[in-house]
Design an enzyme around this catalytic site. Sequence first.
Site, mmCIF file in Angstrom:
data_model
loop_
_atom_site.group_PDB
_atom_site.id
_atom_site.type_symbol
_atom_site.label_atom_id
_atom_site.label_comp_id
_atom_site.label_asym_id
_atom_site.label_seq_id
_atom_site.Cartn_x
_atom_site.Cartn_y
_atom_site.Cartn_z
ATOM 1 N N HIS A 66 -5.314 6.050 -4.632
ATOM 2 C CA HIS A 66 -5.244 5.733 -3.210
ATOM 3 C C HIS A 66 -3.791 5.737 -2.743
ATOM 4 O O HIS A 66 -2.864 5.787 -3.539
ATOM 5 C CB HIS A 66 -5.921 4.390 -2.911
ATOM 6 C CG HIS A 66 -5.335 3.239 -3.669
ATOM 7 N ND1 HIS A 66 -5.767 2.881 -4.929
ATOM 8 C CD2 HIS A 66 -4.357 2.364 -3.355
ATOM 9 C CE1 HIS A 66 -5.066 1.832 -5.343
ATOM 10 N NE2 HIS A 66 -4.207 1.507 -4.405
ATOM 11 N N THR A 67 -3.617 5.670 -1.439
ATOM 12 C CA THR A 67 -2.282 5.731 -0.853
ATOM 13 C C THR A 67 -1.480 4.504 -1.240
ATOM 14 O O THR A 67 -1.919 3.381 -1.033
ATOM 15 C CB THR A 67 -2.375 5.803 0.686
ATOM 16 O OG1 THR A 67 -3.174 6.915 1.039
ATOM 17 C CG2 THR A 67 -1.003 5.937 1.304
ATOM 18 N N THR A 68 -0.312 4.725 -1.801
ATOM 19 C CA THR A 68 0.575 3.605 -2.099
ATOM 20 C C THR A 68 1.804 3.638 -1.198
ATOM 21 O O THR A 68 2.446 2.616 -1.007
ATOM 22 C CB THR A 68 1.030 3.639 -3.560
ATOM 23 O OG1 THR A 68 1.663 4.895 -3.826
ATOM 24 C CG2 THR A 68 -0.147 3.435 -4.498
ATOM 25 N N ARG A 69 2.108 4.806 -0.668
ATOM 26 C CA ARG A 69 3.207 4.959 0.282
ATOM 27 C C ARG A 69 2.786 5.977 1.323
ATOM 28 O O ARG A 69 2.372 7.084 0.963
ATOM 29 C CB ARG A 69 4.470 5.462 -0.409
ATOM 30 C CG ARG A 69 5.168 4.418 -1.231
ATOM 31 C CD ARG A 69 6.396 5.014 -1.821
ATOM 32 N NE ARG A 69 5.964 6.171 -2.650
ATOM 33 C CZ ARG A 69 6.614 6.639 -3.663
ATOM 34 N NH1 ARG A 69 7.746 6.122 -3.992
ATOM 35 N NH2 ARG A 69 6.162 7.649 -4.364
ATOM 36 N N TYR B 85 -2.982 2.324 6.036
ATOM 37 C CA TYR B 85 -1.633 2.068 6.539
ATOM 38 C C TYR B 85 -1.534 2.493 7.998
ATOM 39 O O TYR B 85 -0.863 3.464 8.333
ATOM 40 C CB TYR B 85 -0.599 2.801 5.683
ATOM 41 C CG TYR B 85 -0.422 2.191 4.326
ATOM 42 C CD1 TYR B 85 0.436 1.113 4.141
ATOM 43 C CD2 TYR B 85 -1.113 2.675 3.229
ATOM 44 C CE1 TYR B 85 0.598 0.537 2.889
ATOM 45 C CE2 TYR B 85 -0.954 2.106 1.975
ATOM 46 C CZ TYR B 85 -0.100 1.043 1.823
ATOM 47 O OH TYR B 85 0.049 0.468 0.586
#
Length: 183
Positions: A10-13, A117
């Site tokens: 999954h998106t971490t940044r 995010y």
Amino acid sequence: MSYKHQPITHTTRPIVTGTSVIAIRTKSFVMMAADTLGSYGSLARFHDIKRIINIGGNTILGAGGEISDFQKVTQYLQGLEEENFCYDDDVSLTAPEIHSYLTRICYNRRSKIDPFYNQFAVGGVIEDGIGNKKEKRTYLGYTDLFGTTFTDNYVATGFGAHFAYPLLRKGYEDLNGADMTVD
């Protein structure tokens, strides 16, 4: 060979991001504005990204933040609308209902340590009443990646919110914002 730890999927940044969305609510309409730039880090990479979408007939959603997460939220909301359409009962989701749904999925994803995010502005016109006595009212709400939510007469997302809120506050009060019309 079995691995106990899988790679993070999954998106971490955030990679491709959009920034500010500004919205204002009056008694007769909701207006929302955003740029179309998608930044890849500090590079102005994509110049035609739509960050404001129409949901149903009377609701708009604007998003700042990670574009791929916004696209996933858009898929969720389109699936919800398609399911609602299949009921064929002439009932559509209103802006407060969509805002509540969005808040719940953002909080759910945050609780799983895999947040979207994004910061969202949800606006729309709601028809209350039956038959000829229908009254229209407007709605404007905000939700972010933590599931934080509120409603107000004006909202802004991203870095532009730091600049926009003082100007929106002063302009809304000086121009009697609630009574503004399309003219």
